[in-house]
Design an enzyme around this catalytic site. Structure first.
Site, mmCIF file in Angstrom:
data_model
loop_
_atom_site.group_PDB
_atom_site.id
_atom_site.type_symbol
_atom_site.label_atom_id
_atom_site.label_comp_id
_atom_site.label_asym_id
_atom_site.label_seq_id
_atom_site.Cartn_x
_atom_site.Cartn_y
_atom_site.Cartn_z
ATOM 1 N N LYS A 32 0.813 -1.205 0.000
ATOM 2 C CA LYS A 32 0.000 0.000 0.000
ATOM 3 C C LYS A 32 0.856 1.268 0.000
ATOM 4 C CE LYS A 32 -1.284 1.125 4.047
ATOM 5 N NZ LYS A 32 -1.916 1.091 5.381
ATOM 6 N N THR A 33 1.797 1.309 0.923
ATOM 7 C CA THR A 33 2.644 2.499 1.003
ATOM 8 C C THR A 33 3.444 2.675 -0.281
ATOM 9 O OG1 THR A 33 2.827 2.053 3.359
ATOM 10 C CG2 THR A 33 4.275 3.735 2.464
ATOM 11 N N ASP A 215 -4.891 7.824 4.048
ATOM 12 C CA ASP A 215 -4.463 6.465 4.366
ATOM 13 C C ASP A 215 -5.307 5.933 5.522
ATOM 14 O OD1 ASP A 215 -3.015 4.197 4.265
ATOM 15 O OD2 ASP A 215 -1.248 4.992 5.279
ATOM 16 N N GLU A 216 -5.389 4.628 5.669
ATOM 17 C CA GLU A 216 -6.143 3.993 6.755
ATOM 18 C C GLU A 216 -7.569 4.555 6.824
ATOM 19 O OE1 GLU A 216 -4.705 1.533 8.119
ATOM 20 O OE2 GLU A 216 -2.593 1.937 8.537
ATOM 21 N N GLN A 246 -9.322 -4.314 8.540
ATOM 22 C CA GLN A 246 -8.384 -3.828 9.543
ATOM 23 C C GLN A 246 -8.919 -2.628 10.296
ATOM 24 O OE1 GLN A 246 -4.074 -3.985 8.522
ATOM 25 N NE2 GLN A 246 -4.797 -4.476 6.476
ATOM 26 N N ARG A 598 0.627 -9.299 10.880
ATOM 27 C CA ARG A 598 1.866 -8.543 11.092
ATOM 28 C C ARG A 598 3.083 -9.402 10.817
ATOM 29 N NH1 ARG A 598 0.226 -4.499 9.705
ATOM 30 N NH2 ARG A 598 -1.595 -5.792 9.304
#
Length: 720
Positions: A32-33, A215-216, A246, A598
């Site tokens: 994503k980043t 983002d998020e 998430q 994670r």
DNA sequence: TGAATCGATGTTTTT
DNA sequence: CATCGATTCA
């Protein structure tokens, strides 16, 4: 040739869509980043868009920093011109400029949860709230909830006494914040949103930021949604990135609908799904998928990886919390001996309190570790005291900070004195701080007058000089004038650590002063702002060799090669505080999904059958229901629960309940035998631990031992 | 009126 | 366990 050649098909599709609304559904570890940073690079380098025109909003400062750095790697110094910021920092910036439009001064202080509670508590005392159920903590959280939902005090539906009380406190609280020239976290967003209703401000922001990225997005709340919508309204170049699976901040007002309904909101939105995971092995991903698919809110995606199967997930059943910590410890030592480093390991847990056992174990074995979150550095009493002095100097209207330090170190100024001064201030229509300067006009005793005026003068002198002083100098003056260190020396037995923390505060000031961002000088206001807005993981350093410990919440957006997911027990995770409504349970499950995803290479999951909770031992704890939801194909048990023949039942019980042989005697008068499993109407499952001849039973329940008279036993107990 | 001492009480998760 | 508040002491 394009800079985007480094992306996969889907990532590229997302990065190329510059104009109009775009929803990127980015599964965990799907790059994503990378996609977002390449997208920015592409805009600037290949589309000729000015970096000034781009606003990127992230969740934490760390994420912002990382994004800025990665863009810089791609396009060089131009990256600094991109506005990459958290919602809160972005808001503060805007609010400092336009504070007066909302009735604030630009030097407003930012109140954290602790400050909020103090202010609410004070107001509750004034309003004589008698209901013991309504603690400042509860009232504060309810007020915050109203604020996050955009409800003003007048809008609150007062359907009973409690809500009436909360509404009344809320109203007073809102007034007090303005009087104190202070904003809480919710205000930073609410007021930013209000500013955007101002034509001049909106015009300016919309003209400046033609492209906005969030983002998020699954964790934005209703106010953040409105802020984004307003800014994007003119150009409609809005790109949101997120993953509904998430979404873990519902308790803080995050509205998962924001991401679920994005396409309804923007009919012409392009939707790109990033489903290739570059982070985890097949086993880890499979386990994560098997859990999350049980959620009804999941839109369903097909996260896959080209990586190898990798290790199975290791499940360890510990007898108690210490054994669990030992297991983690041993695994790390094993790994270390096999050439791994401490930094390859991360411990994740549901609640901050769980870090303690691990901290003790690591300390004992001299394993370097770092705990992120929990009691934040800037929240520690001794640090917050100094910060409160600084905050009073920055903004003398701040009575929460002023009342905090007025008698620290002890100056014999108590509640009664403060009340008198407050009355005087109200009468004269001046601030409390000004009243301290005119203490001679009050009826307070001569000794008190001297002390109060001295404190006033000390502070006033610094305030008057503030523009000529560096923040370190202000810190030094506070310590010197208050003799704070010698006060700490008599504070308690932990005074050495406290002094160390206070010294550490100076180091952190200096570090900020010397940072690239501030180039030698950070104003008092800027410094305080930094301390207020830091997040737990902002100072996480990937390269330092320490084991990392943090809550699952704090681990969001991060990745680690070896993860220990500990405390995997019902009541702890999912939390017993979750009321087990579907929504709550699904959020807990998403949290579990976040935890699993994670891990890159190896995931360990552990649970204990006994553990200290609130200083008491909680017994017979059950493995988490989420553990049972993981597909068996991906897991292996380190210590398979032993299969016990009926004959040996007692010995199994003795195993975790420490019943010694002599306990196996049988009291003939009692229908119940030691070691027998029973169910109590009120306390649930238990084991008979002792039979006190003909009198009473000692039964071990989950939340401790209970003594039950035999007469009552038959009424409440059934055999299991 | 402030300080000290002793019980009660509670914690998910955080910008 | 650890913090907070009420009660009591000086």
């Amino acid at each position: 040739m394009s800079i985007l050649d480094g992306l996969n098909t889907e990532q590229r599709k997302a990065a190329e869509k510059i104009d109009g609304p775009l929803l990127i559904l980015a599964g965990a570890g799907s790059g994503k980043t990378r996609t977002v940073t390449y997208r920015i690079a592409h805009m600037v380098l290949e589309k000729g868009i000015s970096p000034y025109k781009i606003l990127a909003v992230t969740f934490t400062n760390k994420a912002a920093k990382e994004m800025r750095e990665r863009v810089e790697n791609l396009i060089g110094l131009e990256a600094k011109k991109v506005m990459v910021s958290t919602f809160h920092s972005f808001g503060v910036r805007l609010l400092r400029t336009y504070a007066t439009k909302l009735g604030y001064d630009s030097n407003f202080n930012i109140y954290d949860g602790d400050d909020q509670k103090r202010l609410v508590g004070r107001i509750m005392k004034e309003l004589v709230v008698t209901n013991k159920q309504l603690t400042p903590a509860i009232v504060t959280s309810r007020i915050s909830k109203y604020k996050e939902d955009g409800e003003e005090p007048a809008d609150v539906d007062v359907y009973n006494t409690d809500t009436r009380v909360v509404a009344a406190v809320y109203e007073k609280y809102a007034e007090e914040l303005i009087k104190n020239n202070a904003m809480d976290f919710a205000d930073l967003l609410i007021n930013t949103n209000k500013l955007l209703d101002d034509k001049e401000v909106l015009e300016k922001i919309q003209t400046r930021y033609e492209y906005i990225m969030v983002d998020e997005y699954q964790d934005t709340n209703n106010i953040q949604y409105q802020i984004v919508t307003k800014i994007a309204n003119r150009h409609k170049n809005i790109c949101v990135v997120g993953d509904e699976d998430q979404s873990i901040y519902g308790f803080r007002g995050a509205n998962i609908k924001n991401i679920l309904d994005f396409e309804k909101e923007y009919k012409d939105a392009m939707v790109v799904k990033l489903e290739q995971n570059y982070r985890s092995t097949k086993n880890i991903l499979g386990a994560a998928n098997s859990v999350i698919k049980l959620n009804t809110t999941s839109r369903g995606k097909n996260l896959w990886t080209e990586k190898e199967k990798g290790n199975l997930i290791e499940i360890f059943a510990a007898t108690d919390g210490r054994a669990e910590a030992d297991y983690v410890l041993q695994e790390i030592i094993k790994g270390k001996n096999a050439g791994k480093s401490y930094k390859d390991y991360t411990v994740l847990y549901r609640t901050n309190a769980q870090s303690r056992v691990f901290e003790e174990a690591f300390l004992r074995h001299r394993i370097s570790y770092k705990i992120f979150g929990g009691m934040q550095f800037y929240q520690r009493v001794e640090v917050k005291d100094i910060l409160s002095y600084m905050r009073v100097i920055n903004n003398p209207k701040d009575t929460v900070s002023l009342f905090r330090i007025i008698n620290v170190p002890k100056r014999k100024i108590g509640a009664a004195t403060i009340d008198k001064l407050r009355t005087f201030a109200e009468l004269e229509n001046i601030t409390f701080f000004e009243a301290m300067g005119r203490v001679e006009e009050t009826k307070l005793g001569p000794a008190l007058r001297v002390t109060i005026f001295q404190l006033y003068e000390t502070l006033k002198n610094i305030i008057d000089e503030v523009e000529f002083l560096t923040t370190s100098e202000i810190y030094d003056m506070i310590l010197e004038k208050t003799n704070y260190i010698s006060y700490l020396e008599t504070y308690d037995e932990k005074f050495e650590a406290r002094i160390e923390n206070v010294r550490e505060l100076r180091t952190s000031i200096q570090e900020m002063e010397n940072s690239e961002q501030y180039e030698g000088f950070i104003s008092l206001g800027e410094f305080l702002e930094q301390t207020a807005l830091v997040a737990a993981t902002d100072d996480l350093e990937e390269d330092t060799d320490y084991v990392k410990l943090m809550t699952i919440h704090n681990s969001k957006g991060l990745e680690f090669s070896n993860v220990f997911l500990v405390g995997m027990e019902d009541e702890l995770f999912p939390s017993s505080k979750a009321d087990f409504s579907d929504d709550d349970l699904e959020e807990e499950r998403r949290l579990c999904y976040v935890a699993i995803t994670r891990a890159e290479e190896k995931l360990h999951i552990s649970h204990a059958s006994e553990r200290m909770v609130y200083g008491r031992i909680s017994y017979m704890r059950e493995p988490s229901r989420f553990l049972k939801e993981i597909d068996e194909n991906y897991i292996e048990y380190v210590n398979k629960p032993k299969i016990i023949s009926p004959k040996k039942q007692e010995s199994k019980l003795s195993g975790f309940n420490l019943i010694t042989k002599k306990d196996f005697k049988v009291d003939e008068k009692s229908p119940f035998k030691i070691g027998e499993k029973v169910i109590h109407k009120k306390f649930g499952n238990g084991v008979i631990k002792d039979v006190e001849a003909g009198k009473r039973l000692v039964i071990r329940f989950r939340d401790g031992d209970k003594k039950l008279p035999l007469i009552l036993a038959e009424k409440f107990l059934t055999k299991q």
